[in-house]
Design an enzyme around this catalytic site. Structure first.
Site, PDB file in Angstrom:
ATOM      1  N   GLU A   1       0.792  -1.228   0.000  1.00 36.13           N
ATOM      2  CA  GLU A   1       0.000   0.000   0.000  1.00 36.13           C
ATOM      3  C   GLU A   1       0.827   1.283   0.000  1.00 36.13           C
ATOM      4  O   GLU A   1       0.430   2.275  -0.597  1.00 36.13           O
ATOM      5  CB  GLU A   1      -0.948   0.018   1.223  1.00 36.13           C
ATOM      6  CG  GLU A   1      -2.021  -1.056   1.207  1.00 36.13           C
ATOM      7  CD  GLU A   1      -3.069  -0.836   0.137  1.00 36.13           C
ATOM      8  OE1 GLU A   1      -3.103   0.265  -0.457  1.00 36.13           O
ATOM      9  OE2 GLU A   1      -3.859  -1.760  -0.140  1.00 36.13           O
TER      10      GLU A   1
ATOM     11  N   SER B   1     -50.159 -20.148 -12.167  1.00 32.53           N
ATOM     12  CA  SER B   1     -51.386 -19.441 -12.542  1.00 32.53           C
ATOM     13  C   SER B   1     -51.556 -18.074 -11.899  1.00 32.53           C
ATOM     14  O   SER B   1     -52.513 -17.364 -12.219  1.00 32.53           O
ATOM     15  CB  SER B   1     -52.600 -20.313 -12.204  1.00 32.53           C
ATOM     16  OG  SER B   1     -52.659 -21.432 -13.065  1.00 32.53           O
TER      17      SER B   1
END
Length: 768
Positions: A119, A396
């Protein structure tokens, strides 16, 4: 004359000689002019450079003066977001409850080496900002086209503590403030303190903050007990926690871990042998299942999963790292009751622990999702939410939105129009469409066809209305198919998913039914009401939704009027709630013949059972099934979906007014049927499979006499074992005007139906 001539010649030569002597002087003058110009250019550029530098410094100070104050409590706190309920009460702070912190003296050297190497290699040399790193990053990005960052660890800590981490928020003003605050922080805190803040603050995926927390949850160890490969994995996670999550993105996690290891090798923090051993280790070695210690979180996991996604989609903000206050639309009481209904045996008799339930409750007048659950007996953090899953078939329950709603909207049919329920094939094929009982009822009204959930009439209506009209109608309800076909008249199956774009989910179905409930307006479902940023500014506009008219109010009312009968006397009587005005529809999907051949069908076998219904206040869609589709729901468990619906709808309806729907002005009720005003005609009965609408432009005044028509009986075909139950018999016969004698509505009929009947003492479960 000769003298005069020589004199002239002499003068000419003298001038020529004089001219030749001046030439060198002109050349020097030109050199001097070029030098002067270059000097002026240099001085101009120098001046402009000074102006640019001074302007930049001025702009930097102008931006920096408004930087937030260095608040140590913010450095130490997590950047987790807080979730609020619809009533404004705080529900939880995401990630903060389980954070384990480490002190500066306890940081393992191996972890420190890993973090600094990958980093910020010059961490111990710079003053908070690193000009060398910035220039190097700029050159690297210019030559490679990459996006290498120039921020130091100190700047990253400032960003995590005080600012948004989103790329679009990283403006020149923000970067100037970030740099200034980093320099000031380095003047007040030691390097070791800054590193400690960073290690304790960073987000590590899976709702975890801090590397010590991640070590405990991932491996069941403290940081100083991890091996080199595990340490490198944790050190690399903050760069992109979700992308490098070793639980779900193992390949990405390994690549990132190996980048950290290579950085440590290049920084001479590990040997080549150590590097080779570490990169050879399985990235998931030692990982354990993550458990959630927050007992409250389990109630909201699926809901918050969608909240996080909605915030990201509509604002670009990251809930994990931006420290947001998120005001959701959740009703905590309804959510907890739904969780208990689904995850306990106090309300419903479940067949086993593996059956899954997905349910979504929506406020029909706003589109706000007030409760949702997408899994049963699953304590995973941010687990799979089946309530937004579009891969299952809702059977349905699609008929009202795909067939009957469009028929009322585009064909201007009445509920009393008759249609022939008969043997029928999908258009252009020899594939037959069967009703749930493999029988046919002959000429029946559209009301009866939907109440009894007949498949053939639904497929015929689909063909009449047309796929284009139906697609437009569904689009207005937030539902889309890649390529809609006649089979979608009775099924939500789709040939393409594309995330959740195509097909139907519990969420989509509940939102679509809500449009029937409110008179025809569709609201996009919303989980979030507003968010508040760390600086106190609010964003409510991103989540405002304006309803869009999806259908006429007459269409919505006609569908609702029929679906009320579904619950009172049709296939949905198990959902009946004494005295409550409600409408709903059952849904059952089927296996293919090849799949049925692999299953025991002696007690029925269905992959999906659904129930969707609504009141004037709420819409609720419930799906039930198994994660393994080949594990069937049997006849003894088809009641679960409507049970869940009934128990939750009864609970939430107890705190709101119970009112019936009011019939809009554009309708007339004749007997039990609804007609668009001025459109009533004598019904005609079709006797062929090529049925055409009986609607006519002629209007006939009804007589004062009335009679009941008798519907033709069904064929005598046997019922297959997989669908062995019939819908409950109607408590009263269906009344339709006969061809010779038409019924007249009573003078007291104002379009409102009487109060719903009480539930029957016993009712049979129904499959379609």
């Amino acid at each position: 004359m000769a003298n005069e001539s020589r004199s002239r010649t002499a003068r000419h030569d003298s001038k020529k000689s004089s001219g030749n002597k001046k030439a060198p002087k002109n050349k020097n003058t030109r050199k001097s002019s070029i030098g002067s110009i270059l000097l002026k250019i240099f001085m101009g550029l120098f001046f402009l450079g000074c102006v640019a530098i001074l302007s930049g410094m001025g702009l930097f100070w102008w931006y920096a003066k408004d930087a937030p104050a260095l608040d140590e409590s913010k450095l130490d706190s997590t950047v987790s977001s807080r979730f609020y309920a619809a009533n404004g009460d705080l529900i939880t702070e995401f990630g903060s409850e389980t954070r384990e912190k480490i002190t500066a003296s306890d940081i393992p050297q191996q972890l420190e080496d890993a973090i600094v190497s990958v980093e910020d290699r010059r961490f111990y040399q710079h003053i908070g900002v690193d000009p060398i790193r910035i220039v190097g990053s700029a050159l690297s990005n210019a030559t490679t086209g990459g996006m290498q960052g120039g921020s130091t660890l100190t700047q990253q800590l400032i960003k995590l503590s005080f600012f948004s981490t989103n790329a679009e928020d990283q403006t020149l003003r923000r970067k100037a403030q970030e740099a200034w605050m980093a320099v000031r922080l380095e003047q007040t805190k030691s390097k070791q303190e800054i590193l400690t803040y960073y290690i304790n603050k960073v987000y590590m995926s899976n709702g975890l903050y801090g590397m010590q927390t991640a070590a405990t949850k991932f491996y069941g160890k403290s940081l100083d007990e991890l091996d080199l490969a595990q340490t490198a994995l944790l050190a690399g996670l903050p760069n992109a926690p979700s992308a490098f999550d070793p639980y779900v993105n193992a390949d990405n996690a390994k690549k990132r871990r190996d980048v950290v290891l290579k950085a440590m090798l290049d920084n001479e923090k590990i040997t080549q042998d150590e590097y080779d051993t570490a990169v050879a280790e399985d990235v998931q070695e030692g990982l354990q299942d993550i458990s959630d210690d927050n007992q409250e979180w389990k109630y909201f996991d699926n809901y918050f999963n969608e909240v996080i996604a909605e915030v990201k989609e509509k604002t670009g903000k990251d809930v994990y790292t931006d420290g947001l206050d998120i005001y959701t639309n959740i009703d905590v009481d309804a959510q907890k009751r739904l969780y208990d209904i689904v995850n306990s045996d106090d309300y419903i008799d479940y067949p086993d622990d593996e059956m899954q339930v997905a349910a979504t409750l929506i406020d029909v007048n706003t589109g706000k999702v007030t409760a949702q659950i997408g899994a049963r007996n699953n304590d995973a953090v941010l687990g799979n939410n089946l309530a937004v899953n579009v891969t299952r078939d809702f059977g349905s329950t699609v008929k009202p939105i795909t067939d009957y709603g469009p028929a009322f909207q585009f064909l201007e049919n009445s509920t009393g129009r008759t249609i022939l329920d008969e043997p029928y094939n999908y258009v252009g094929t020899d594939i037959p469409i069967y009703n749930w009982d493999r029988q046919y009822m002959g000429n029946i009204t559209l009301r009866t066809a939907l109440v009894q959930s007949r498949n053939v009439p639904a497929a015929k209506l689909f063909e009449e209305v047309g796929a284009d009209n139906i697609s437009d109608f569904l689009s207005g309800l937030g539902i889309e198919y890649n390529a809609i076909t006649q089979s979608n008249a009775i099924s939500s199956n789709t040939d393409k998913i594309d995330g959740s774009k195509y097909g139907i989910s519990s969420l989509k179905l509940s939102a679509a039914y809500a449009a029937f409930a409110n008179g025809g307006t569709y609201y996009e479902p919303q989980y979030v009401n507003k968010i508040v940023y760390q600086d106190g500014t609010e964003d409510e506009d991103s989540f405002n939704v304006s309803g869009e008219k999806a259908m006429d109010d007459t269409t919505a009312y006609m569908v609702t009027d029929i679906l009320k009968d579904v619950i009172s006397q049709g296939t949905g009587t198990n959902a009946l709630i004494d005295g409550l005005y409600q409408a709903g529809k059952t849904g059952t999907s089927n296996y293919t013949d090849d799949q049925l051949a692999q299953l025991d069908t002696s007690n029925g076998a269905y992959p999906d059972i659904t129930f969707a219904g609504y009141t004037p206040s709420y819409s609720l869609a419930v799906w039930t099934g198994y994660n393994d589709k080949m594990t069937p729901i049997t006849d003894s468990s088809t009641h679960v979906a409507s049970d869940v619906y009934r128990e939750l709808m009864r609970f939430v309806s107890s705190s709101v007014e119970n009112t019936d729907w009011t019939m809009p002005d554009g309708l007339t009720r004749i007997g039990n049927e609804l007609y668009l005003a001025g459109s009533y005609t004598q019904p005609s009965y079709s006797s062929t499979s090529s049925y055409s609408s009986s609607s006519s432009s002629e209007t006939t005044e009804p007589s004062s006499e009335s009679s009941e028509s008798t519907e033709s009986s069904s064929s005598e075909e046997s019922i297959p074992s997989s669908s062995s139950e019939e819908p409950p018999a109607s408590s009263t016969p269906e009344t339709t005007p006969s061809s010779s004698e038409e019924s007249t509505p009573s003078s007291s009929d104002n379009g409102e139906s009487s109060a719903p009947p009480s539930p029957p003492e016993s009712s049979e479960d129904t499959n379609e």
